[in-house]
Design a protein around this motif. Structure first.
Motif, PDB file in Angstrom:
ATOM      1  N   CYS A   1       0.850  -1.194   0.000  1.00  0.00           N
ATOM      2  CA  CYS A   1       0.000   0.000   0.000  1.00  0.00           C
ATOM      3  C   CYS A   1       0.883   1.240   0.000  1.00  0.00           C
ATOM      4  O   CYS A   1       1.701   1.421   0.907  1.00  0.00           O
ATOM      5  CB  CYS A   1      -0.909  -0.007   1.225  1.00  0.00           C
ATOM      6  SG  CYS A   1      -2.005  -1.432   1.278  1.00  0.00           S
TER       7      CYS A   1
ATOM      8  N   ILE B   1      -7.593 -10.154  11.289  1.00  0.00           N
ATOM      9  CA  ILE B   1      -6.565  -9.125  11.110  1.00  0.00           C
ATOM     10  C   ILE B   1      -5.570  -9.185  12.261  1.00  0.00           C
ATOM     11  O   ILE B   1      -5.954  -9.175  13.428  1.00  0.00           O
ATOM     12  CB  ILE B   1      -7.198  -7.717  11.050  1.00  0.00           C
ATOM     13  CG1 ILE B   1      -8.320  -7.642   9.999  1.00  0.00           C
ATOM     14  CG2 ILE B   1      -6.133  -6.655  10.818  1.00  0.00           C
ATOM     15  CD1 ILE B   1      -7.881  -7.822   8.579  1.00  0.00           C
ATOM     16  N   CYS B   2      -4.293  -9.226  11.921  1.00  0.00           N
ATOM     17  CA  CYS B   2      -3.224  -9.166  12.922  1.00  0.00           C
ATOM     18  C   CYS B   2      -2.303  -8.006  12.553  1.00  0.00           C
ATOM     19  O   CYS B   2      -1.618  -8.047  11.538  1.00  0.00           O
ATOM     20  CB  CYS B   2      -2.446 -10.473  12.965  1.00  0.00           C
ATOM     21  SG  CYS B   2      -1.145 -10.478  14.222  1.00  0.00           S
ATOM     22  N   ASN B   3      -2.312  -6.971  13.376  1.00  0.00           N
ATOM     23  CA  ASN B   3      -1.532  -5.771  13.117  1.00  0.00           C
ATOM     24  C   ASN B   3      -0.190  -5.892  13.834  1.00  0.00           C
ATOM     25  O   ASN B   3      -0.077  -5.601  15.024  1.00  0.00           O
ATOM     26  CB  ASN B   3      -2.312  -4.543  13.595  1.00  0.00           C
ATOM     27  CG  ASN B   3      -1.688  -3.263  13.135  1.00  0.00           C
ATOM     28  OD1 ASN B   3      -0.469  -3.143  13.080  1.00  0.00           O
ATOM     29  ND2 ASN B   3      -2.521  -2.285  12.827  1.00  0.00           N
TER      30      ASN B   3
ATOM     31  N   LEU C   1      -0.822  -7.422   8.871  1.00  0.00           N
ATOM     32  CA  LEU C   1      -0.475  -6.050   8.512  1.00  0.00           C
ATOM     33  C   LEU C   1       0.959  -5.828   8.951  1.00  0.00           C
ATOM     34  O   LEU C   1       1.281  -5.934  10.133  1.00  0.00           O
ATOM     35  CB  LEU C   1      -1.419  -5.068   9.209  1.00  0.00           C
ATOM     36  CG  LEU C   1      -2.915  -5.298   8.982  1.00  0.00           C
ATOM     37  CD1 LEU C   1      -3.726  -4.226   9.702  1.00  0.00           C
ATOM     38  CD2 LEU C   1      -3.254  -5.337   7.509  1.00  0.00           C
TER      39      LEU C   1
ATOM     40  N   ALA D   1      -4.959 -11.869   7.639  1.00  0.00           N
ATOM     41  CA  ALA D   1      -4.280 -10.713   7.047  1.00  0.00           C
ATOM     42  C   ALA D   1      -3.254 -10.215   8.052  1.00  0.00           C
ATOM     43  O   ALA D   1      -3.606  -9.769   9.141  1.00  0.00           O
ATOM     44  CB  ALA D   1      -5.276  -9.614   6.716  1.00  0.00           C
TER      45      ALA D   1
ATOM     46  N   THR E   1      -7.234  -2.891   4.478  1.00  0.00           N
ATOM     47  CA  THR E   1      -7.592  -3.500   5.761  1.00  0.00           C
ATOM     48  C   THR E   1      -9.102  -3.642   5.880  1.00  0.00           C
ATOM     49  O   THR E   1      -9.608  -4.697   6.267  1.00  0.00           O
ATOM     50  CB  THR E   1      -7.039  -2.663   6.932  1.00  0.00           C
ATOM     51  OG1 THR E   1      -5.618  -2.564   6.795  1.00  0.00           O
ATOM     52  CG2 THR E   1      -7.363  -3.292   8.265  1.00  0.00           C
ATOM     53  N   LEU E   2      -9.822  -2.590   5.537  1.00  0.00           N
ATOM     54  CA  LEU E   2     -11.276  -2.628   5.597  1.00  0.00           C
ATOM     55  C   LEU E   2     -11.838  -3.686   4.653  1.00  0.00           C
ATOM     56  O   LEU E   2     -12.756  -4.434   5.004  1.00  0.00           O
ATOM     57  CB  LEU E   2     -11.852  -1.250   5.263  1.00  0.00           C
ATOM     58  CG  LEU E   2     -13.364  -1.106   5.378  1.00  0.00           C
ATOM     59  CD1 LEU E   2     -13.829  -1.403   6.799  1.00  0.00           C
ATOM     60  CD2 LEU E   2     -13.778   0.304   4.976  1.00  0.00           C
TER      61      LEU E   2
ATOM     62  N   CYS F   1     -10.352  -6.430   3.685  1.00  0.00           N
ATOM     63  CA  CYS F   1     -10.079  -7.747   4.275  1.00  0.00           C
ATOM     64  C   CYS F   1     -11.016  -8.025   5.446  1.00  0.00           C
ATOM     65  O   CYS F   1     -11.536  -9.137   5.580  1.00  0.00           O
ATOM     66  CB  CYS F   1      -8.621  -7.831   4.733  1.00  0.00           C
ATOM     67  SG  CYS F   1      -7.444  -7.899   3.369  1.00  0.00           S
ATOM     68  N   GLU F   2     -11.236  -7.026   6.300  1.00  0.00           N
ATOM     69  CA  GLU F   2     -12.149  -7.206   7.438  1.00  0.00           C
ATOM     70  C   GLU F   2     -13.555  -7.554   6.957  1.00  0.00           C
ATOM     71  O   GLU F   2     -14.183  -8.478   7.459  1.00  0.00           O
ATOM     72  CB  GLU F   2     -12.206  -5.936   8.289  1.00  0.00           C
ATOM     73  CG  GLU F   2     -11.004  -5.711   9.148  1.00  0.00           C
ATOM     74  CD  GLU F   2     -11.041  -4.373   9.875  1.00  0.00           C
ATOM     75  OE1 GLU F   2     -11.842  -3.479   9.504  1.00  0.00           O
ATOM     76  OE2 GLU F   2     -10.257  -4.215  10.821  1.00  0.00           O
TER      77      GLU F   2
ATOM     78  N   MET G   1      -3.736   1.664   2.765  1.00  0.00           N
ATOM     79  CA  MET G   1      -3.642   0.640   3.812  1.00  0.00           C
ATOM     80  C   MET G   1      -4.984   0.490   4.526  1.00  0.00           C
ATOM     81  O   MET G   1      -5.442  -0.626   4.773  1.00  0.00           O
ATOM     82  CB  MET G   1      -2.549   1.021   4.811  1.00  0.00           C
ATOM     83  CG  MET G   1      -2.407   0.077   5.957  1.00  0.00           C
ATOM     84  SD  MET G   1      -1.650  -1.446   5.423  1.00  0.00           S
ATOM     85  CE  MET G   1      -1.097  -2.065   6.983  1.00  0.00           C
ATOM     86  N   ALA G   2      -5.617   1.601   4.838  1.00  0.00           N
ATOM     87  CA  ALA G   2      -6.926   1.557   5.498  1.00  0.00           C
ATOM     88  C   ALA G   2      -7.961   0.888   4.599  1.00  0.00           C
ATOM     89  O   ALA G   2      -8.766   0.080   5.067  1.00  0.00           O
ATOM     90  CB  ALA G   2      -7.371   2.970   5.873  1.00  0.00           C
TER      91      ALA G   2
END
Length: 114
Positions: A20, A40-42, A82, A80, A30-31, A33-34, A26-27
């Protein structure tokens, strides 16, 4: 675009890597994928909690990462990871001993062996 590549990888049960170019991208990724049901693992947030705020030990971060991977594998949902702008050394969060997460878990070519 990006969404089509993520969807194609998910449908084919393949690994996808999305780079990204901005925080907004990136947001959005992430959204996407959610909303697609991914766990999600940040990892940068884990790094901050371990290194800067000292609210999490490396062992607890490893347990959290293992939990995300375990939930993804048992539920059949995608995971996912991150990585942020400075990818962490995943080996650090794999842990040691009998509860260690094998580093091969992040190698899609060896995933069947884990």
């Amino acid at each position: 675009g990006m969404h089509a590549r993520i969807r194609s990888a998910a449908l084919g049960r393949m690994t996808a890597c999305v780079v990204c170019p901005s925080p907004a991208a990136m947001a959005a990724a992430t959204l996407y994928c959610e909303r697609g049901g991914a766990i999600i693992c940040n990892l940068p947030k884990l790094q901050v909690r371990v290194g800067l705020s000292k609210t999490l030990s490396v062992e607890d971060a490893s347990a959290e990462l293992r939990g995300h991977l375990s939930r993804a594998l048992t539920s059949g949902r995608p995971l996912a990871l991150l990585l942020g702008s400075a990818p962490p050394e995943l080996q650090r969060f794999c842990g040691e001993g009998p509860k260690a997460l094998p580093a091969e878990a992040f190698n899609h070519e060896k995933l069947e062996d884990v």
